[in-house]
Design a protein around this motif. Structure first.
Motif, PDB file in Angstrom:
ATOM      1  N   SER A 281       0.875  -1.210   0.045  1.00 39.82           N
ATOM      2  CA  SER A 281      -0.058   0.041  -0.070  1.00 39.82           C
ATOM      3  C   SER A 281       0.767   1.240   0.031  1.00 39.82           C
ATOM      4  O   SER A 281       1.865   1.104   0.452  1.00 39.82           O
ATOM      5  N   LYS A 322      -8.271   3.848   3.286  1.00 43.75           N
ATOM      6  CA  LYS A 322      -9.165   3.100   2.271  1.00 43.75           C
ATOM      7  C   LYS A 322      -9.384   1.968   2.703  1.00 43.75           C
ATOM      8  O   LYS A 322     -10.651   1.407   2.857  1.00 43.75           O
ATOM      9  N   ARG A 323      -8.514   0.794   3.319  1.00 46.48           N
ATOM     10  CA  ARG A 323      -8.699  -0.336   3.718  1.00 46.48           C
ATOM     11  C   ARG A 323      -8.384  -0.638   4.957  1.00 46.48           C
ATOM     12  O   ARG A 323      -7.427  -0.248   5.701  1.00 46.48           O
ATOM     13  N   SER A 440     -12.443  -3.176  -6.214  1.00 41.34           N
ATOM     14  CA  SER A 440     -13.483  -2.234  -6.005  1.00 41.34           C
ATOM     15  C   SER A 440     -14.713  -2.650  -6.275  1.00 41.34           C
ATOM     16  O   SER A 440     -15.873  -2.090  -6.067  1.00 41.34           O
TER      17      SER A 440
END
Ligand SMILES: Nc1ncnc2c1ncn2[C@@H]1O[C@H](COP(=O)(O)OP(=O)(O)OP(=O)(O)O)[C@@H](O)[C@H]1O
Length: 960
Positions: A281, A322-323, A440
């Motif tokens: 990431s 985001k995650r 996504s």
């Protein structure tokens, strides 16, 4: 004929001996020592380079090679270190050579395989033992001198940089940090067995770690640091040595350390944060709120139960915006999910209880933040396969074609586009490709929407074929640390390793081009040097101990002995006449295909003929269609709504392409899904009952109402196809069976054994040696780590009787055989439980518990497909294998359900086979398979080449 790469080994000598011993009239197998091409689930396709079985070796001039039947056959040169004296044969082979139809009982007695420390076989010590397949002969491991230590391995030998492919930049996108030369140079510095131990602070585990588990903990903990070539590795200890508890200890240890650090120093917190950053990431993690949630027992829905403490328990897991960042994900076969939960519940103290979620079932959460609340999430391979975008295979696809050409794979045997279509592989739509690549996508499940601190693949051999959906999905999981747990990491070829490397992100070997150029090419050029290099490469990421490994001169565990009886029985007159006719018909058909030059095209039919022969050995009714229609009412109702055209088309397909897309064997109780893919009913049920609800091939929704059997489809398309005769025949067969008109010799043998166990269990004079005769003759064998074979002429007696009742597990690969067996057990009022792939997880768990805890339940009948992995069943001290699986490691895994930590009594295993049948030849093939696995792990350096069932193999099986 296609060209085939041969293993040239000293086992040739062994085989020649066998040939001289074969009975008159026996068919000699022309390629007895050739590499059989078996995959984990069964046969690989005839010459078809299944992804897991690609041949990856260059042709070499013959020096001492085996002379194959084809002039194009390619020979392998053995290193001089591997020329060892011929080894005696296993009694099953010798037994087959008796030629007089007399029963033969070979006994394999497990003696702790003694391997002296420093002898490289003294446990984990590098490639051979590091890979764990060092063979034991009379208690001594045999290793080529080349593998004894790393000293002789000049780094210049390992100069991947001199490899043109490598120099040409096929792995050039890798950083110098990951340069393979650095990795194996570092690995070479310490090829000895790791000795450092780490224990957990008191109060975390409810049981003490054993010495080898403390070593595993230290090793795993160290592998999760930045100094390791990849974060994680392969824990490849033998089945039953405690990989589960070692992993639980790792989770606890890391959490404990992180917690201490965060309490003690902000600097250390920063360090911990860095360590836990997701290297995939771009954004650093940000702090996550965490909760302590304790596991909700091992029953029910395994929901969460809030812990007493609400303090942070999960160390440094953070959100990256985001995650959500989650804890540890355990991926395992459906059959062992609950066992993991049980281990987590029982082995962790109340104070240290981990919050555990079983992510399974139709009602599982869709919310990734929910997953992030738990310390441990457990799920199945099927769910991962369903939910996680598959890692692209583009590079590998190109490689497969390119490298297949390089290695002499006959084009006719390649997985052509046409063949893929025949087998129902979905055409890759652009849409799907895009979907798979994009997490996504709304279809992408919660598993893929979190960043895991750690992903652990239990029974990691499930992903050994890197091209499968499941392997690609596992690779697609976002994780910081990655672990493979497997007692049998290599089953087929060196290529199995590639899939693990890919999952582990073990650069540069995680790229096939590099794997090929830096591992396979060196092996093919000079196997001795090449395998040394592989040894070093593996050493860096793999820890493997066997049950015979010594630590400080002591076996790592003291298990009671294991005795393996090969019980060769004969058919009844009726069975023999049925079988003989079936065999001669099959042979004629095979000859017809051979004469017409259409063996390749009829591969599936040939496997089906083999299946029938194998089943006929169990019970003629299996071939005649005794088993009741597998699909239920939902399917029948749904089928009636299908148009006749659809029914006919599905039926035609089901009848024309009989290969299960899950296990690659001809399907038992074949069914076809509405999306047109064929499975064993049991295999597809794994997907349905596991609530994954989607086809493993095309991801179409699956349920019982979209799975159809032949007879259901026939009923719907009745007039033309004649469903009535089929059901009539089924009724007749069942009636015949129930009237005992067609009994089975194997069933009788099972009942005799159970009866004798029951008598002996009651008797006062049970022997103390597990039935071993005092005059037993040691019998050398190279095919099992810890088994010595001796000849025995008397019927083995039961192990010593203590308070616990004598219990038996009976395995068959066919649920229809279990059906037949059930009938007989009921008739004899023997109380039993059953476990097969069609059962829900809850039902399986209940069956295991009742078998383990209820003294009246003496027998467990199990499907080899569903029950051979992971389960702890030490209540049983007897194991009966009703039929032979192509791959002997599958049988070994089954046996190890009982022969593992916690077993207090000698374990007796009985493999029942029928004389003068295809089973004799399968036994021989199994020998080859064992030899191949041994080769792969360094015994004769032939690994990776023995990957295909050749035409000669088939001729041998059909005695043509
Ligand atoms: N230190 C220990 N103390 C008590 N029991 C233990 C210990 N270590 C392992 N066991 C028990 O031994 C059995 C085998 O352990 P485990 O299931 O972890 O083995 P494994 O290596 O994962 O086996 P497999 O490869 O078959 O999955 C289990 O019942 C486990 O609870």
């Amino acid at each position: 004929m296609d060209s085939a790469i041969e293993i040239s080994s000293d086992s040739d000598v062994e085989i020649q001996e066998t040939r001289t011993n074969l009975p008159q009239g026996s068919t000699l197998r022309p390629h007895f020592v050739r590499g059989a091409s078996l995959n984990a689930n069964g046969l690989t396709r005839m010459g078809l380079p299944l992804p897991s079985s690609r041949n990856g070796f260059e042709a070499k001039p013959v020096t001492n090679g085996y002379i194959g039947s084809s002039q194009q056959d390619v020979k392998r040169v053995l290193p001089p270190s591997l020329t060892r004296p011929p080894m005696p044969l296993r009694p099953d082979i010798v037994g087959a050579s008796n030629g007089n139809g007399s029963q033969f009982r070979g006994v394999y007695t497990v003696t702790p395989a003694v391997s002296a420390p420093g002898n490289f076989g003294g446990g984990y010590g590098g490639f051979h033992d590091g890979m764990g397949m060092g063979r034991v002969i009379n208690g001594d491991r045999l290793f080529p001198p080349s593998g004894a230590h790393g000293a002789g391995a000049s780094t210049s030998h390992f100069n991947g940089g001199s490899d043109p492919l490598h120099r040409n930049g096929m792995g050039e996108d890798r950083s110098s940090e990951n340069d393979e030369r650095l990795i194996y140079q570092a690995a070479l510095q310490n090829l000895n067995q790791p000795k450092s131990e780490v224990d957990l602070p008191d109060g975390l585990l409810s049981v003490p770690l054993m010495k080898h588990q403390k070593i595993a903990l230290a090793w795993m903990f160290q592998k999760e640091t930045r100094s390791a070539p990849c974060l994680g590795g392969i824990l490849a200890d033998d089945q039953g040595l405690g990989k589960t508890i070692s992993t639980i200890a790792l989770i606890l240890k890391q959490m404990h350390e992180a917690k201490s650090k965060s309490e003690n120093s902000s600097n250390q917190v920063a360090e911990a944060l860095d360590l836990d950053a997701d290297d995939e990431s771009e954004n650093p993690f940000v702090k996550q709120e965490s909760k302590a949630i304790s596991v909700n027992g091992v029953n029910g829905s395994f929901g969460m139960k809030k812990g007493k403490d609400e303090e942070a328990s999960t160390s440094t897991r953070k959100f990256n915006g985001k995650r959500p960042a989650a804890g540890t994900l355990i991926v395992c076969p459906a059959s062992v999910v609950r066992q993991w939960a049980r281990e987590l519940d029982e082995k962790v103290t109340e104070e240290a209880k981990l919050s555990v979620l079983i992510y399974h079932g139709g009602n599982r959460t869709k919310d990734p933040t929910e997953l992030a609340k738990y310390d441990v999430v457990m799920t199945t391979y099927a769910i991962v396969s369903n939910e996680v975008p598959k890692k692209a295979l583009k590079d590998d696809d190109e490689n497969d074609e390119k490298y297949a050409d390089n290695h002499g794979l006959a084009s006719g045997f390649s997985m052509s586009k046409k063949r893929k279509e025949v087998l129902g592989a979905p055409k890759k739509s652009k849409k799907r490709g895009k979907k798979n690549a994009d997490e996504s996508d709304p279809d992408c499940g919660a598993l893929a929407k979190v960043g895991w601190l750690r992903v652990v693949l239990d029974e990691a051999q499930t992903i050994k074929n890197h091209r499968t959906q499941v392997a690609r999905a596992c690779c697609g999981l976002r994780a910081k640390r990655r672990w493979c747990l497997s007692g049998t990491p290599i089953q087929n070829t060196i290529d199995d390793l590639y899939s693990y490397f890919r999952f582990l992100r073990y650069d540069p070997y995680a790229v096939y081009k590099s794997f090929y150029s830096t591992i396979k090419v060196p092996i093919s050029r000079n196997s001795q040097i090449g395998y040394k290099k592989l040894q070093a490469i593996l050493k860096a990421i793999m820890l493997r101990r066997t049950k015979g490994t010594l630590l400080d001169g002591q076996p790592i565990i003291n298990l009671p002995p294991k005795t393996i009886n090969l019980s060769k029985v004969d058919f009844s007159v009726e069975e023999r006449s049925f079988y003989t006719k079936l065999e001669s018909d099959s042979r004629s058909q095979f000859k017809a295909y051979a004469d017409a030059g259409t063996l390749n095209q009829n591969y599936a039919n040939i496997l089906l003929m083999l299946l029938r022969l194998r089943q006929a050995c169990d019970h003629p009714q299996l071939v005649k269609g005794f088993s009741s229609d597998s699909v239920g009412k939902e399917s029948e109702k749904a089928a009636k709504k299908l148009s006749r055209e659809v029914c006919v088309s599905l039926l035609n397909r089901l009848e024309s392409s009989p290969i299960c897309r899950a296990c690659n064997d001809p399907p038992e109780a074949p069914v076809i899904t509405l999306c047109g893919h064929i499975f064993c009913y049991q295999c597809v049920s794994e997907y349905i009952t596991g609530d994954e609800n989607s086809c493993p091939v095309c991801r179409e929704q699956l349920a019982h109402d979209v799975v159809f059997s032949k007879s259901t489809l026939r009923t719907c398309a009745a007039d033309d196809i004649g469903c009535s005769s089929s059901s009539h025949a089924k009724g007749l067969n069942k009636a015949a069976f129930q009237n005992g008109e067609f009994s089975s010799s194997k069933i009788k043998t099972v009942l005799d054994i159970l009866q004798s166990l029951s008598n002996q269990g009651r008797g006062p004079n049970s022997t103390q040696n597990g039935g071993m005769p005092s005059s037993s003759l040691p019998y050398d064998v190279d095919d099992d780590d810890d088994v010595t074979i001796i000849e025995q002429t008397s019927v083995p007696s039961t192990p010593p009787c203590n308070q616990a009742p004598v219990k038996t597990i009976i395995f068959s690969q066919w649920t229809s055989m279990l059906d037949v067996l059930e009938f007989s057990l009921n008739e004899k009022t023997i109380e039993f439980r059953r476990l097969d792939g069609t059962m829900s997880l809850a039902a399986r768990d209940r069956a295991v518990k009742e078998f383990s805890n209820d003294p009246d339940v003496k027998v467990m009948i199990m499907s080899l497909k569903a029950g051979n992995l992971g389960l702890n069943m030490v209540a049983a001290s007897h194991v009966i294998l009703l039929d032979l699986w192509w791959n002997p490691t599958t049988e070994d895994q089954a046996i190890d359900r009982a022969h593992r930590i916690g077993q207090t009594r000698p374990v007796t295993v009985t493999r029942i086979t029928i004389t003068n049948t295809v089973e004799d030849r399968i036994l021989a093939l199994q020998e080859e398979k064992r030899a191949m696995v041994a080769s792969a792990f360094g015994e004769d350096h032939g690994g990776g080449s023995a990957t295909r069932l050749t035409v000669d193999d088939l001729k041998y099986l059909f005695m043509v």
